[in-house]
Design a protein around this motif. Structure first.
Motif, short mmCIF file in Angstrom:
data_model
loop_
_atom_site.label_atom_id
_atom_site.label_comp_id
_atom_site.label_asym_id
_atom_site.label_seq_id
_atom_site.Cartn_x
_atom_site.Cartn_y
_atom_site.Cartn_z
N ARG A 61 0.83 -1.21 0.00
CA ARG A 61 0.00 0.00 0.00
C ARG A 61 0.86 1.26 0.00
N ASP A 62 1.87 1.31 0.86
CA ASP A 62 2.69 2.52 0.97
C ASP A 62 3.60 2.70 -0.24
N SER A 63 4.03 1.60 -0.85
CA SER A 63 4.83 1.70 -2.07
C SER A 63 3.99 2.27 -3.21
N LEU A 64 2.74 1.87 -3.26
CA LEU A 64 1.84 2.41 -4.27
C LEU A 64 1.61 3.90 -4.04
N ALA A 110 3.42 3.89 -16.75
CA ALA A 110 3.26 4.40 -15.39
C ALA A 110 1.92 5.11 -15.24
N THR A 111 1.56 5.90 -16.24
CA THR A 111 0.27 6.61 -16.20
C THR A 111 -0.89 5.61 -16.15
N ASP A 125 -3.38 4.94 -12.84
CA ASP A 125 -4.68 5.57 -13.04
C ASP A 125 -5.61 5.21 -11.88
N ALA A 126 -6.19 6.21 -11.26
CA ALA A 126 -6.98 5.99 -10.05
C ALA A 126 -8.23 5.16 -10.31
N GLU A 127 -8.76 5.22 -11.53
CA GLU A 127 -10.00 4.51 -11.84
C GLU A 127 -9.75 3.13 -12.44
N TYR A 138 -5.42 -1.09 -7.74
CA TYR A 138 -6.38 -0.73 -6.70
C TYR A 138 -5.68 -0.06 -5.52
N ARG A 139 -6.10 1.16 -5.19
CA ARG A 139 -5.51 1.85 -4.05
C ARG A 139 -5.88 1.19 -2.72
#
Length: 327
Positions: A240-243, A272-273, A277-279, A283-284
């Motif tokens: 999670r923190d690496s992301l 990378a983009t 991408d947040a969507e 998954y964040r």
């Protein structure tokens, strides 16, 4: 109320155990993965010392195919795998191609993406119908993302009019595609972008054909989840923190892909983009998409042998690690 208390206790226990592991020095986790999105996160976390801050040393190896992944994970060569959740389902249901010594007890404990899958083909193939009579490749015939490609070609009416070959993981399929050994294959990001940069054509996106889909997950044997809980909690936090670090350092993310995946800088920047991408990217919240997992079970019920009607997603997941890490 009992469930809430139990989850709180598990979260506290996980935190205390992770702290104890950190005080004793990093716990080594042997991780196996395919070429794909999750490796960017692992490479960043290793380079920035993020996993180490969570009490974990990550030793990463790439696997040539899903058969080797399942065999090695079962045998204990690796503690955890970043792999298609379909592989987890297949081996737990006795439908995998590798012959394991006993019943599989694999379980996914967090999710990475929806597969980020595209059908990539030679430049002279104009559309899906143009694959009729040609050779298309998968990792293995009955696991991985093979059934996504079958569904895509089935919707186009040509699934039984192509020649299927098993080539191996994404890196192996990309190499075979570039060498002209097959007319098309299914690739995930960033491999699809590497193919596109070489003039290959994107014929379809997996998500457009099958809808919600759970692709890559972190998975381990249930016994390992019990035995190495603190380390797996630390790994999940480190992921999670690496992301989050990659989100804040997009230029460095592209540079990592250039250095570690041998991507030309313009392709690495696009990759990378897409991955961040947040969507549509990684998954964040590291969720395992239940609707997406149900799609995996639907496709496996439709195509896999021996035929089984699958519906109980709890057979393939253990949510306790993610709950302890992120709760």
């Amino acid at each position: 109320m009992h469930d809430i208390t139990r989850r709180s206790a598990m979260t506290l226990a996980g935190a205390l155990a992770a702290g104890a592991a950190s005080a004793q020095g990093p716990a080594r986790l042997n991780v196996v993965a395919f070429a794909g999105a999750s490796n960017l996160v692992l490479w960043a976390g290793q380079a920035q010392g993020i996993f180490a801050r969570h009490g974990v040393e990550v030793a990463l190896e790439l696997t040539p195919n899903s058969r080797a992944m399942a065999s090695d994970l079962y045998a204990g060569k690796f503690d955890l795998a970043l792999t298609s959740v379909d592989n987890i389902v297949a081996y737990n249901e006795g439908q995998g191609e590798a012959q394991l010594p006993g019943p599989s007890d694999f379980a996914a404990f967090f999710g990475v993406d929806d597969g980020m899958l595209s059908v990539m083909a030679a430049a002279d193939v104009p559309d899906l119908a143009g694959l009729r009579g040609k050779v298309v490749s998968v990792d293995a015939m009955t696991t991985g993302f093979a059934f996504v490609l079958r569904e895509v070609l089935g919707q186009a009416g040509i699934a039984d009019q192509v020649e299927w070959v098993a080539v191996g993981g994404g890196a192996q399929r990309l190499a075979a595609l570039l060498e002209g050994k097959q007319a098309a294959t299914l690739l995930n990001t960033p491999l699809d972008l590497a193919a596109e940069a070489r003039g290959f054509r994107r014929l379809a996106r997996g998500r457009d054909a099958v809808g919600a889909y759970q692709g890559i997950v972190a998975a381990a044997r249930r016994g390992v989840i019990d035995q190495k809980r603190a380390a797996l909690v630390g790994f999940t936090r480190g992921f999670r923190d690496s992301l989050a670090w990659l989100d804040a350092n997009r230029a460095e993310a592209a540079a990592i892909l250039t250095a570690r995946a041998n991507m030309p800088p313009p392709v690495a920047a696009r990759a990378a983009t897409a991955l961040l991408d947040a969507e549509r990217g990684i998954y964040r919240d590291l969720r395992i998409d239940e609707a997406g997992l149900r799609t995996v079970l639907r496709l496996r019920s439709k195509y896999a042998q021996p035929a089984k009607e699958l519906g109980d997603i709890t057979r393939y997941i253990d949510p306790s690690i993610r709950a302890a890490a992120l709760g």
